[in-house]
Design a protein around this motif. Structure first.
Motif, PDB file in Angstrom:
ATOM      1  N   LYS A 190       6.891   4.079 -10.369  1.00  0.00           N
ATOM      2  CA  LYS A 190       6.774   3.000 -11.187  1.00  0.00           C
ATOM      3  C   LYS A 190       6.010   1.775 -10.549  1.00  0.00           C
ATOM      4  N   LEU A 191       4.500   1.922 -10.911  1.00  0.00           N
ATOM      5  CA  LEU A 191       3.519   0.516  -9.988  1.00  0.00           C
ATOM      6  C   LEU A 191       3.750  -0.731 -10.579  1.00  0.00           C
ATOM      7  N   GLU A 192       4.035  -1.648 -10.166  1.00  0.00           N
ATOM      8  CA  GLU A 192       3.823  -3.106 -10.504  1.00  0.00           C
ATOM      9  C   GLU A 192       2.458  -4.008  -9.805  1.00  0.00           C
ATOM     10  N   VAL A 239      19.389   1.937   5.348  1.00  0.00           N
ATOM     11  CA  VAL A 239      18.166   0.538   4.533  1.00  0.00           C
ATOM     12  C   VAL A 239      17.801   2.044   3.366  1.00  0.00           C
ATOM     13  N   GLN A 240      17.493   3.255   3.800  1.00  0.00           N
ATOM     14  CA  GLN A 240      16.678   4.296   2.643  1.00  0.00           C
ATOM     15  C   GLN A 240      17.688   4.655   2.071  1.00  0.00           C
ATOM     16  N   LEU A 241      18.746   4.242   2.256  1.00  0.00           N
ATOM     17  CA  LEU A 241      20.154   5.104   0.731  1.00  0.00           C
ATOM     18  C   LEU A 241      19.300   3.648  -0.435  1.00  0.00           C
ATOM     19  N   GLN A 242      19.450   2.880   0.346  1.00  0.00           N
ATOM     20  CA  GLN A 242      20.171   1.165  -0.934  1.00  0.00           C
ATOM     21  C   GLN A 242      19.115   0.713  -1.205  1.00  0.00           C
ATOM     22  N   THR A 243      17.949   1.312  -0.488  1.00  0.00           N
ATOM     23  CA  THR A 243      16.226   1.327  -1.430  1.00  0.00           C
ATOM     24  C   THR A 243      15.992   1.647  -2.102  1.00  0.00           C
ATOM     25  N   PRO A 244      15.492   1.893  -2.912  1.00  0.00           N
ATOM     26  CA  PRO A 244      15.059   2.513  -4.550  1.00  0.00           C
ATOM     27  C   PRO A 244      13.440   3.281  -4.275  1.00  0.00           C
ATOM     28  N   ASP A 245      12.957   4.308  -4.643  1.00  0.00           N
ATOM     29  CA  ASP A 245      11.386   4.627  -3.843  1.00  0.00           C
ATOM     30  C   ASP A 245      10.324   3.609  -3.831  1.00  0.00           C
ATOM     31  N   GLU A 246      10.196   2.865  -5.609  1.00  0.00           N
ATOM     32  CA  GLU A 246       9.493   2.661  -5.778  1.00  0.00           C
ATOM     33  C   GLU A 246       9.838   1.148  -4.631  1.00  0.00           C
ATOM     34  N   MET A 247      10.139   0.802  -4.305  1.00  0.00           N
ATOM     35  CA  MET A 247      10.249  -0.024  -3.411  1.00  0.00           C
ATOM     36  C   MET A 247      10.363   0.353  -1.212  1.00  0.00           C
ATOM     37  N   VAL A 296       0.568  -1.049  -0.218  1.00  0.00           N
ATOM     38  CA  VAL A 296       0.253  -0.029  -0.148  1.00  0.00           C
ATOM     39  C   VAL A 296       0.602   1.699  -0.056  1.00  0.00           C
ATOM     40  N   ALA A 297       2.133   0.722   0.660  1.00  0.00           N
ATOM     41  CA  ALA A 297       2.728   2.023   0.836  1.00  0.00           C
ATOM     42  C   ALA A 297       3.200   2.485  -0.461  1.00  0.00           C
ATOM     43  N   ASP A 298       3.793   1.416  -0.966  1.00  0.00           N
ATOM     44  CA  ASP A 298       4.592   1.487  -2.168  1.00  0.00           C
ATOM     45  C   ASP A 298       3.349   2.319  -3.908  1.00  0.00           C
ATOM     46  N   ARG A 299       2.236   1.752  -2.936  1.00  0.00           N
ATOM     47  CA  ARG A 299       0.982   2.428  -4.140  1.00  0.00           C
ATOM     48  C   ARG A 299       0.704   3.905  -4.589  1.00  0.00           C
ATOM     49  N   PHE A 300       0.211   4.038  -3.274  1.00  0.00           N
ATOM     50  CA  PHE A 300      -0.774   4.848  -2.557  1.00  0.00           C
ATOM     51  C   PHE A 300       0.296   5.961  -2.390  1.00  0.00           C
ATOM     52  N   ASP A 301      -0.015   7.490  -2.056  1.00  0.00           N
ATOM     53  CA  ASP A 301       0.582   8.837  -1.264  1.00  0.00           C
ATOM     54  C   ASP A 301       0.440   8.470   0.251  1.00  0.00           C
ATOM     55  N   ARG A 302       2.208   7.780   0.183  1.00  0.00           N
ATOM     56  CA  ARG A 302       2.508   7.891   1.618  1.00  0.00           C
ATOM     57  C   ARG A 302       1.468   8.802   2.731  1.00  0.00           C
ATOM     58  N   ARG A 303       1.426   9.968   2.035  1.00  0.00           N
ATOM     59  CA  ARG A 303       1.678  11.130   3.274  1.00  0.00           C
ATOM     60  C   ARG A 303      -0.386  10.833   3.383  1.00  0.00           C
ATOM     61  N   LYS A 304      -0.870  10.624   2.510  1.00  0.00           N
ATOM     62  CA  LYS A 304      -2.960  10.573   2.016  1.00  0.00           C
ATOM     63  C   LYS A 304      -1.810   8.750   3.493  1.00  0.00           C
ATOM     64  N   ILE A 305      -1.676   8.171   3.523  1.00  0.00           N
ATOM     65  CA  ILE A 305      -1.531   7.393   4.256  1.00  0.00           C
ATOM     66  C   ILE A 305      -1.295   7.501   5.725  1.00  0.00           C
ATOM     67  N   VAL A 306      -0.096   8.696   6.428  1.00  0.00           N
ATOM     68  CA  VAL A 306      -0.019   8.884   7.376  1.00  0.00           C
ATOM     69  C   VAL A 306      -1.042   9.270   8.763  1.00  0.00           C
ATOM     70  N   PHE A 307      -1.937  10.246   7.086  1.00  0.00           N
ATOM     71  CA  PHE A 307      -2.793  10.842   7.434  1.00  0.00           C
ATOM     72  C   PHE A 307      -4.378  10.251   8.003  1.00  0.00           C
ATOM     73  N   ILE A 308      -4.425   9.471   7.102  1.00  0.00           N
ATOM     74  CA  ILE A 308      -5.895   8.731   7.684  1.00  0.00           C
ATOM     75  C   ILE A 308      -5.374   7.913   8.857  1.00  0.00           C
ATOM     76  N   CYS A 309      -4.289   7.495   8.908  1.00  0.00           N
ATOM     77  CA  CYS A 309      -3.579   6.466   9.590  1.00  0.00           C
ATOM     78  C   CYS A 309      -3.847   7.795  11.485  1.00  0.00           C
ATOM     79  N   ARG A 333       7.217  -1.708   0.932  1.00  0.00           N
ATOM     80  CA  ARG A 333       8.270  -2.771   1.854  1.00  0.00           C
ATOM     81  C   ARG A 333       8.599  -3.237   2.099  1.00  0.00           C
ATOM     82  N   VAL A 334       9.998  -2.453   1.694  1.00  0.00           N
ATOM     83  CA  VAL A 334      10.714  -2.755   2.457  1.00  0.00           C
ATOM     84  C   VAL A 334      11.377  -2.779   3.756  1.00  0.00           C
ATOM     85  N   ASN A 335      10.964  -1.106   4.570  1.00  0.00           N
ATOM     86  CA  ASN A 335       9.867  -0.481   5.725  1.00  0.00           C
ATOM     87  C   ASN A 335       9.214  -1.292   5.878  1.00  0.00           C
ATOM     88  N   ALA A 336       8.507  -2.167   5.432  1.00  0.00           N
ATOM     89  CA  ALA A 336       8.043  -2.424   6.899  1.00  0.00           C
ATOM     90  C   ALA A 336       8.021  -4.468   7.090  1.00  0.00           C
TER      91      ALA A 336
END
Length: 407
Positions: free
Chosen positions: A197-199, A330-338, A69-82, A341-344
């Motif tokens: 890029k959305l898988e 972890v942050q710098l070695q992970t592409p933004d689109e991943m 979910v964090a990789d497919r949608f706006d992360r800011r809005k996810i945090v806001f809704i939570c 999932r990696v932070n999860a």
């Protein structure tokens, strides 16, 4: 133009930091309050344990979903809704107290919903951070973010305890207002639009976070190191035993000792903001774990409150050094689109290490006694650091974040 962009990012990071601090502090306050109320209602230690389990299980069960979910949608809005939902739960707990219908099942349901919200908010918030600051600011940003967590661990339980003495409704009222403020700050964060890029949603894409971690030795070593080092070095779970039976300080000593690691961590995180680590990161990482283990061993054999507090300060400070290095990697070695999932996966490992670490320490103390259990835990942390140096040579040889990134 460039100066304006830097100012924009700095302003966004300030809102992010304040929002995260308010959210984490509120969660700590609510956790203290619902634990207190659960025990007051039931006088049952088992029911008290179920509160922690209700908060942990959603993170365990939803890890793969929340990352996707964090990789497919706006992360800011996810945090806001939570944060809005968490604020709503605080209001319901407030109303339940005022109307006198809050019971065991209602508290467990509230804890589970809070746990689910935290499961979504944590990875989304962590994955949002690299979008707010330039790469060269990342270590400082993580140090500041870590300071937010440590500040919350100090303020949350303290403020929650003080407000409970006045009345639980004041805890929930304060937490609801703080969470609403956090949500407003989150939605006001401005950042550049990024096209990820959305898988397609497949079984492979859901498990891709785990596969990514497995394929990258530095990230696998980094995340697994936290799991096993904290799992074995969880002496802080035994603080009530040390306060009552060994140091004989009573409740006030327990409170001071619980605060000491967070104070040490906060002070070190502030140091790292102004003096970031630039060279020999691998040796520093493993060195900090060795200090963590030695400080745990010192705490185990100490019969002086002052010496125990010094050891706990070093435990907190050394832990932050490894956290900042590991989080930056972890942050710098992970592409933004991943990153979601990696932070999860990272959040699951951290949460598991904390929960199982307390279980391991308690079980070991039941078998051998608190002092041997804590001492063995410190030795175990040093042994794990040594094994990981052999198993992950790329992590041991790490000199700088830039070097690894380029490689």
């Amino acid at each position: 133009m460039q100066a304006d962009e830097s100012l924009l990012k700095q302003s966004s990071f300030t809102k992010f930091w304040l929002s995260r601090t308010l959210s984490f502090t509120s969660f700590q306050m609510i956790s203290v309050a619902i634990g207190w109320q659960m025990y007051a209602l039931t006088r049952d230690a088992y029911s008290l344990g179920l509160v922690g389990l209700a908060q942990f299980l959603p993170m365990l069960l939803l890890t793969l979903v929340v990352g996707h979910v964090a990789d497919r949608f706006d992360r800011r809005k996810i945090v806001f809704i939570c944060q809005i939902i968490e604020s709503g739960i605080a209001v319901l707990l407030l109303v339940g107290n005022m109307a006198d219908w809050l019971g065991r099942e209602e508290i467990l349901l509230a804890a589970a919903i809070l746990g689910a919200c935290r499961a979504f908010e944590g990875p989304s918030s962590s994955a949002l951070l690299p979008m707010l600051v330039p790469k060269e600011w990342m270590q400082r940003a993580i140090a500041w973010t870590t300071s937010a967590g440590q500040t919350s661990q100090i303020l949350g339980p303290t403020l929650g305890g003080v407000l409970i003495s006045v009345g639980p409704v004041y805890v929930y009222l304060t937490a609801a207002a703080a969470l609403l403020t956090a949500a407003i700050l989150t939605i006001l964060i401005r950042m550049e639009r990024t096209v990820r890029k959305l898988e397609p949603l497949t079984a492979r894409s859901i498990f891709s976070g785990l596969l990514f971690v497995r394929r990258h030795p530095v990230i696998l070593g980094t995340i697994s190191l936290d799991l096993f080092a904290v799992l074995l070095g969880g002496a802080t779970a035994l603080l009530p035993i040390f306060a009552q039976d060994i140091l004989r300080t009573g409740a006030w000593g327990l409170g001071v000792m619980r605060t000491a690691p967070a104070v040490g961590a906060l002070l070190m995180s502030i140091v790292l903001v102004y003096v970031p680590l630039r060279r020999a990161l691998g040796p520093i990482l493993f060195g900090s774990l060795a200090v963590f283990g030695l400080a745990t061993m010192l705490f185990a054999v100490s019969t002086s409150l002052i010496l125990s507090l010094v050891a706990l300060l070093f435990i907190g400070a050394s832990d932050v050094i490894s956290v900042v290095i590991r989080s930056s990697l972890v942050q710098l070695q992970t592409p933004d689109e991943m990153r979601g999932r990696v932070n999860a996966v990272n959040s699951l490992f951290i949460g598991t290490s904390n929960q199982l670490g307390e279980f391991e320490s308690g079980t070991m103390a039941g078998w051998l006694g608190a002092v041997p259990a804590a001492f063995i835990g410190g030795v175990g942390t040093i042994v794990v650091a040594g094994l990981w140096m052999l198993m992950f040579p790329s992590l041991r040889r790490l000199r700088s974040l830039e070097e690894e990134q380029a490689g």
